[in-house]
Scaffold this active site. Sequence first.
Site, PDB file in Angstrom:
ATOM      1  N   GLU A 295       0.829  -1.218   0.000  1.00  0.00           N
ATOM      2  CA  GLU A 295       0.000   0.000   0.000  1.00  0.00           C
ATOM      3  C   GLU A 295       0.856   1.258   0.000  1.00  0.00           C
ATOM      4  OE1 GLU A 295      -3.037  -0.550  -0.700  1.00  0.00           O
ATOM      5  OE2 GLU A 295      -2.770  -2.686  -0.361  1.00  0.00           O
ATOM      6  N   TYR A 370      -1.180  -9.371 -10.688  1.00  0.00           N
ATOM      7  CA  TYR A 370      -0.241  -8.878  -9.687  1.00  0.00           C
ATOM      8  C   TYR A 370       1.096  -9.622  -9.805  1.00  0.00           C
ATOM      9  CZ  TYR A 370      -4.213  -6.654  -7.261  1.00  0.00           C
ATOM     10  OH  TYR A 370      -5.301  -5.869  -6.928  1.00  0.00           O
TER      11      TYR A 370
END
EC number: 3.4.11.2
Length: 447
Positions: A295, A370
């Site tokens: 993040e 991803y």
Amino acid sequence: MAVQQAAGADPYFPEHGDPRYRVHRYELALDYRPGPNRLSGTARINAIAGRAPLTEFVLNLADFRIGRVRVDGRQPHYTHRGGRLRVRPAKPVRAGAAFTVEVHWSGNPKPVNSPWGGIGWEELEDGALVASQPIGAPSWYPCNDRPADKASYQISITTPSAYAVVAGGRLLTRTTKASTTTWVYEQSAPTSSYLVGLSIGKYQTVLLGDPGLGGVPQHGHIPAHLLPEFSRDFARQPQMMELFQELFGPYPFDEYAVVVTEEELDVPVEAQGLSLFGANHVDGARGSERLVAHELAHQWFGNSVSIANWRHIWLNEGFAKYAEWLWSERSGGRTAQQLAATAHRLLSSMPQDLRLADPGRKSMFDDRLYERGGLVLHAVRCAMGDIAFFRMLRAWGQLHRGGTVTTAAFTAHVARFATEPVDELFEAWVYGTALPPLPGAPTRVAG
């Protein structure tokens, strides 16, 4: 740099966003009552018409009651159906001219429907949070909901004083009157609508590390009973910040905040200058530390450097995935090569029909995107060597700070720093579907 505008509608969400104009500032004044989950708001939107006169335009806004709409102070004709507020100004806006839209709305905010379930404004047991990726922003405010349309924001939110309000950006003022408190945040950096983050709850605020002179202030906002676990799980975030600034360039915003809600979240969610975690991501054993790195990395890749449309989402997620591997490598965990090998084994056991350059709406959050995205970065690193690779990565963040990018732009950028052609590498990894062989170890360890 100037924000680039993507031509035409977003290929994955054509009903979201209007390419005929761009917004350069939103000023939102909101009043939220958690008990009845009641939101009322006023938006002042400063925008610029595109290359053609604007006889009408669209804002995305969910099913609220509209109290008033004005364009440059005059009452327009408007309709509000299916999450689209279609506005026809009393007088067309000239090509290239600045104009101001004012919208008043109220109602009970709720998530908007998406292929991944409800997203956007989520009422919690005691408070609320916003997690908008990719199309949830209209669940709480009117916006030109396309990632390429980046604007500055000022957000004023009034709530009962028992609640804290956390938004991305700098807290300008906090004013208490009687039983309510108004919080005013300023996000001056260009921000995509889905990246406007917000959390309302009963939090204890702590400072993470000592930013020192010229450092990045980092705060955590967590329920008091989770503070012991949080203190361990996020203890190394300041070191992550130092490493990522070394590898990716200066942190692109004024400060960084993390919020932990009382409730569980499937995955953490990044917003601009802010990341939201669930109570399930805090265990006191650093069980989610890779997600803390992921993040944080999005602040560079996804938030500061944003995608022109959702087709290019691997440029967000592949880069954040590789940042997980870099953090592991530099903090005494498994190396990027070891993690790449694990990802490669995983992908080799899964269907090989996903194309990174255009995964399709249904697969834009597929785990394979991803992992393969991380492997692209590792393959480029192996091909270039560490010195050229990290020079390239830092330049990418600096050249496109506050702007928008595409896969083709990244391919061209890498080619400028590589001593050997990279066309075949990108053709195989990004534009092809079959899984290429595992890249070898980088030629020189970063350090």
